[in-house]
Design a protein around this motif. Structure first.
Motif, short mmCIF file in Angstrom:
data_model
loop_
_atom_site.label_atom_id
_atom_site.label_comp_id
_atom_site.label_asym_id
_atom_site.label_seq_id
_atom_site.Cartn_x
_atom_site.Cartn_y
_atom_site.Cartn_z
N LEU A 430 0.85 -1.25 0.15
CA LEU A 430 0.05 0.03 0.03
C LEU A 430 0.93 1.22 -0.12
O LEU A 430 0.67 2.25 -0.58
CB LEU A 430 -0.99 -0.06 1.30
N HIS A 431 1.79 1.44 0.91
CA HIS A 431 2.75 2.43 0.96
C HIS A 431 3.51 2.63 -0.46
O HIS A 431 3.64 3.85 -0.79
CB HIS A 431 3.80 2.45 2.18
N ARG A 432 4.08 1.55 -0.79
CA ARG A 432 4.70 1.55 -2.21
C ARG A 432 4.12 2.10 -3.18
O ARG A 432 4.57 2.83 -4.04
CB ARG A 432 5.51 0.43 -2.61
N LYS A 433 2.73 1.78 -3.40
CA LYS A 433 2.07 1.81 -4.62
C LYS A 433 1.03 3.07 -4.31
O LYS A 433 0.70 3.89 -5.55
CB LYS A 433 0.88 0.57 -4.83
N SER A 434 0.67 3.60 -3.43
CA SER A 434 -0.15 4.62 -3.10
C SER A 434 0.37 5.68 -2.08
O SER A 434 -0.25 7.01 -2.11
CB SER A 434 -1.59 4.36 -2.45
N GLY A 435 1.21 5.41 -1.40
CA GLY A 435 1.72 6.63 -0.22
C GLY A 435 1.31 6.40 0.95
O GLY A 435 1.76 7.12 1.82
N TYR A 436 0.10 5.61 1.01
CA TYR A 436 -0.70 5.52 2.21
C TYR A 436 0.03 4.47 3.29
O TYR A 436 0.71 3.51 2.78
CB TYR A 436 -2.07 5.19 2.07
N TYR A 437 -0.11 4.72 4.57
CA TYR A 437 0.29 3.75 5.58
C TYR A 437 -0.87 2.75 6.06
O TYR A 437 -1.89 3.03 5.95
CB TYR A 437 1.08 4.31 6.61
N LEU A 438 -0.29 1.73 6.45
CA LEU A 438 -1.38 0.84 7.21
C LEU A 438 -1.00 0.53 8.48
O LEU A 438 0.08 0.13 8.76
CB LEU A 438 -1.48 -0.66 6.25
N SER A 439 -2.00 0.57 9.33
CA SER A 439 -1.92 0.55 10.84
C SER A 439 -2.92 -0.63 11.15
O SER A 439 -4.13 -0.65 10.84
CB SER A 439 -2.02 1.62 11.73
N SER A 440 -2.21 -1.87 11.43
CA SER A 440 -3.34 -2.82 11.99
C SER A 440 -3.21 -3.07 13.48
O SER A 440 -1.90 -3.26 13.99
CB SER A 440 -2.89 -4.09 11.26
N ALA A 441 -4.24 -3.43 14.12
CA ALA A 441 -4.03 -3.93 15.68
C ALA A 441 -4.89 -5.15 15.63
O ALA A 441 -6.09 -5.27 14.80
CB ALA A 441 -4.82 -2.80 16.47
N HIS A 442 -4.53 -6.17 16.30
CA HIS A 442 -5.23 -7.24 16.41
C HIS A 442 -6.06 -7.66 17.78
O HIS A 442 -5.33 -8.01 18.69
CB HIS A 442 -4.14 -8.36 16.16
N VAL A 443 -7.44 -7.49 17.60
CA VAL A 443 -8.16 -7.55 18.60
C VAL A 443 -9.42 -8.59 18.48
O VAL A 443 -10.16 -8.75 19.23
CB VAL A 443 -8.88 -6.29 19.22
N GLY A 444 -9.24 -9.30 17.17
CA GLY A 444 -10.07 -10.22 16.83
C GLY A 444 -11.36 -9.67 16.35
O GLY A 444 -11.55 -8.44 16.06
N SER A 445 -12.16 -10.46 15.56
CA SER A 445 -12.96 -9.95 14.51
C SER A 445 -14.17 -9.36 14.93
O SER A 445 -14.65 -8.26 14.96
CB SER A 445 -13.83 -11.20 13.68
N GLN A 446 -14.78 -9.81 16.48
CA GLN A 446 -15.78 -8.99 16.98
C GLN A 446 -15.33 -7.64 17.60
O GLN A 446 -15.93 -6.75 17.51
CB GLN A 446 -16.20 -9.75 18.17
N GLY A 447 -14.02 -7.70 18.29
CA GLY A 447 -13.30 -6.61 18.70
C GLY A 447 -13.33 -5.62 17.60
O GLY A 447 -13.28 -4.23 17.61
N GLY A 448 -13.02 -5.99 16.46
CA GLY A 448 -12.80 -5.09 15.20
C GLY A 448 -14.00 -4.33 14.80
O GLY A 448 -14.06 -3.21 14.50
N LEU A 449 -15.10 -5.34 14.86
CA LEU A 449 -16.49 -4.54 14.39
C LEU A 449 -16.85 -3.56 15.48
O LEU A 449 -17.63 -2.36 15.37
CB LEU A 449 -17.38 -5.82 14.41
N LEU A 450 -16.71 -3.92 16.77
CA LEU A 450 -16.96 -2.80 18.00
C LEU A 450 -16.03 -1.45 17.77
O LEU A 450 -16.42 -0.60 17.91
CB LEU A 450 -16.78 -3.30 19.22
N ALA A 451 -14.85 -1.93 17.31
CA ALA A 451 -14.12 -0.60 16.97
C ALA A 451 -14.43 0.14 15.75
O ALA A 451 -14.46 1.39 15.97
CB ALA A 451 -12.64 -0.98 16.74
#
Length: 641
Positions: A430-451
């Motif tokens: 993503l950064h190489r092709k668009s200049g955007y950064y990706l930030s990922s945090a691992h809290v589980g699928s349900q935790g992601g939906l709540l986020a």
């Protein structure tokens, strides 16, 4: 010597630092001066005002190519009534930078001169069509710098352009503040130099490289001592040698209260303990003292504690030795994503991730473990919980010290949810092709939906199996997010049992998890992999209590694979790519769809669009499939729910 030493006190941070700085004032410890060649002075700090030795330019110089003249000889010249001058008598050929001949005070550009005779010899004539003013096209003596003029003030960091000005003014040497020599002594019987295959019980020593790199950035001169084992006499000898050759001495580890934590005893014998135990978290065991009039700092051994206490206590010493104020990090105001609890009486430094979601800058707390060096790699900033507070409530406005440029934070796509190894790959692409950064945090699928529901992320990685319908994700998005969203397929991936090479326990089914000789490692509540396990256990009529290790929870597939690799568990459910990454075997169970859930109102976000474009990029999809256990034939498919 094995006397256990408890913390002497729990001082507020400011008081502990002030004790040390006051003691240094009393012994006159501060900036020292040395003289260095100007060509080697980049980045150095001037110790005194620097004056020009000569003027620049030091002669009247032509600023253009042309003919040097006396300006008054050209007065009255026009196109209809030109003035004729003799070359070599009234006009003299000059190039840019040449000194003006005697009697000349102006230069006519060559393109404005008409030659009347061939050649440039004596007797040739030129025609002038317009007058020139005195000193026109001339760089006069001192135009740039006048001799004795102050070029640089005291305590000025020398930049490339400063070096040019100094050399132009004839300054070949410059007085600068001597870089403080900072010696770092790593201690511990268990620590070893970096190597690819440390044995169990060996800990790779990297704190010295981290802290001394910081010292170099601050402007100090870093020195790394050899690793010293946990032996009082060896530590004492190393400290004495360092004090003799250094301005600041750091001992890493051994500042706590263990039976082999000798540092405080060495400091007591050789010098003075000014503080032992500071009311900060992490980093409480920090030690401050004085030996032979020089500052001594004992840093805790856990890497985050080491980094933080060096920033709080070593950094001010380096800048004091340079005669400079300690620079402050830029700060931003953000909304706290989740409540933080903190003990009263302790100043706590919390690592956070930042993301601009909609019109809000959101700060999400990260792991608070003092041993998790990777959290510093991923952190965007630090949030300080003051000692008079027991925490900060969810949604509260907070001030965050930035560890990354705000421009990077603003251009970050925030993914919170289920872990997948392809996300790290996505961040790189993503950064190489668009200049955007990706930030990922691992809290589980349900935790992601709540986020997503709380407005903390742009998207969530999900793979939640609905046991009633056999469908993935749809019902959970409707239940936990509660507003229109896109479900975008990243890939189909293979789930199964991660087992050691050769599958020595012969694990092939969920029924094998009930065997007394099988130790299982689970994923956290709310993880899609946990739901998949629970679904199959119900299908088989197996109670979680029958699975040894069911309550042992880890947060990523790679964590599960690492536990199996280390022999702490015999198996765990995870994805094939995690097994392949650690050279483990894999027993397939099922294929599932791993999707990115994106709230509909964020679909037009440029970073989200960049991710959607990436999911149609053949190069990226090929790289994902190469991880093993992925099918990207339908990647990028969108379902609206």
């Amino acid at each position: 010597m094995s006397t256990r030493q408890i913390y002497l006190e729990s001082l507020p941070r400011d008081e502990a630092l002030n004790r040390l700085l006051t003691a240094l004032d009393q012994v006159g410890w501060g900036p020292q001066t040395e003289v260095v060649p100007t060509t080697d002075a980049l980045g150095r700090i001037t110790a005194a005002p620097v004056r020009a030795h000569i003027s620049a330019p030091h002669y009247n110089a032509s600023a253009v190519d042309g003919v040097a003249v006396k300006a008054s000889d050209t007065f009255g010249a026009t196109e209809t009534a030109p003035i004729t001058l003799r070359i070599g008598v009234q006009a003299h050929w000059v190039d840019t930078g040449d000194p003006l001949p005697p009697g000349c005070d102006a230069v006519i550009m060559v393109e404005h001169v008409n030659l009347l005779d061939e050649g440039h010899g004596q007797g040739d004539r030129c025609e002038i069509l317009a007058p020139v003013a005195p000193w026109e096209n001339v760089r006069q003596i001192g135009e740039d710098v006048v001799a004795t003029e102050i070029l640089l003030p005291e305590r000025h960091p020398i930049r490339p352009q400063d070096m040019g000005a100094l050399l132009a003014a004839g300054v070949l040497e410059v007085p600068v503040v001597r870089r403080p020599v900072v010696t770092f002594i790593p201690t511990g019987t268990e620590i070893v130099e970096p190597k690819p295959d440390p044995a169990p019980g060996e800990i790779i020593e990297f704190n010295s490289r981290v802290i001394l790199s910081m010292v170099r950035e601050w402007g100090g001169q870093p020195v790394r001592a050899n690793i010293v084992k946990d032996d009082y006499d060896l530590i004492r000898r190393a400290v004495k040698e360092a004090v003799a050759t250094s301005d600041i001495v750091i001992v890493n580890a051994g500042s706590s209260a263990g039976s082999e934590d000798y540092t405080v005893h060495v400091l007591k014998e050789l010098g003075q303990v000014l503080a032992h135990g500071v009311a900060i978290r992490p980093g409480k065991p920090v030690m401050l003292g004085l030996i032979d009039g020089k500052p001594f700092v004992g840093l805790p051994g856990y890497p985050v504690s080491t980094w933080l206490t060096a920033d709080l206590f070593v950094k001010p010493l380096v800048y004091r030795a340079l005669g400079l104020p300690v620079p402050k990090r830029p700060t931003v105001r953000a909304s706290l994503a989740r409540r933080i609890t903190s003990p009263m009486g302790v100043e706590e430094y919390v690592r956070v991730k930042l993301g601009r979601v909609g019109d809000r800058l959101v700060a999400t707390p990260m792991s608070r473990g003092a041993a998790v060096i990777s959290s510093l790699v991923r952190a965007d900033g630090l949030l300080v919980v003051e000692s008079d507070r027991e925490g900060i409530g969810e949604g509260s406005p907070v001030t965050v010290e930035l560890l990354r440029p705000l421009s990077e934070v603003q251009e970050t796509v925030v993914v919170i949810g289920s872990h997948d190894t392809s996300l790290d790959l996505m961040g790189s692409f993503l950064h190489r092709k668009s200049g955007y950064y990706l930030s990922s945090a691992h809290v589980g699928s349900q935790g992601g939906l709540l986020a997503l529901r709380r407005g903390e992320a742009h998207m969530a990685g999900v793979h939640l199996l609905d046991a009633g319908t056999g469908d993935y994700n749809t019902s959970y998005v409707q239940k936990y997010l509660g507003r229109p969203a896109l479900l975008v397929l990243l890939a189909r991936r293979e789930q199964g049992f991660i087992v050691p090479k050769g599958n020595p326990k012969g694990i092939t089914s969920f029924r094998d998890l009930t065997r007394p000789d099988v130790r299982y490692v689970n994923r956290q509540r709310g993880a899609g992999t946990r739901l998949l396990l629970d679904y199959h256990l119900r299908q088989e009529g197996i109670s979680p209590a029958q699975v040894q290790g069911y309550d042992w929870e880890l947060f990523t597939h790679l964590n599960v694979a690492a536990a199996v690799k280390a022999g702490d568990a015999d198996t765990g459910l995870g994805i094939r790519s995690a097994a392949q990454a650690l050279d483990l075997d894999f027993v397939p169970v099922a294929w599932e769809e791993y999707e990115l859930c994106i709230p509909a109102e964020l679909e037009s976000h440029p970073g989200v669009q960049a991710v959607l474009e990436l999911l149609r990029d053949p190069e990226f999809l090929k790289a994902v499939e190469a991880l093993g256990g992925y099918d990207c034939s339908e990647s990028g498919r969108i379902r609206r729910v």
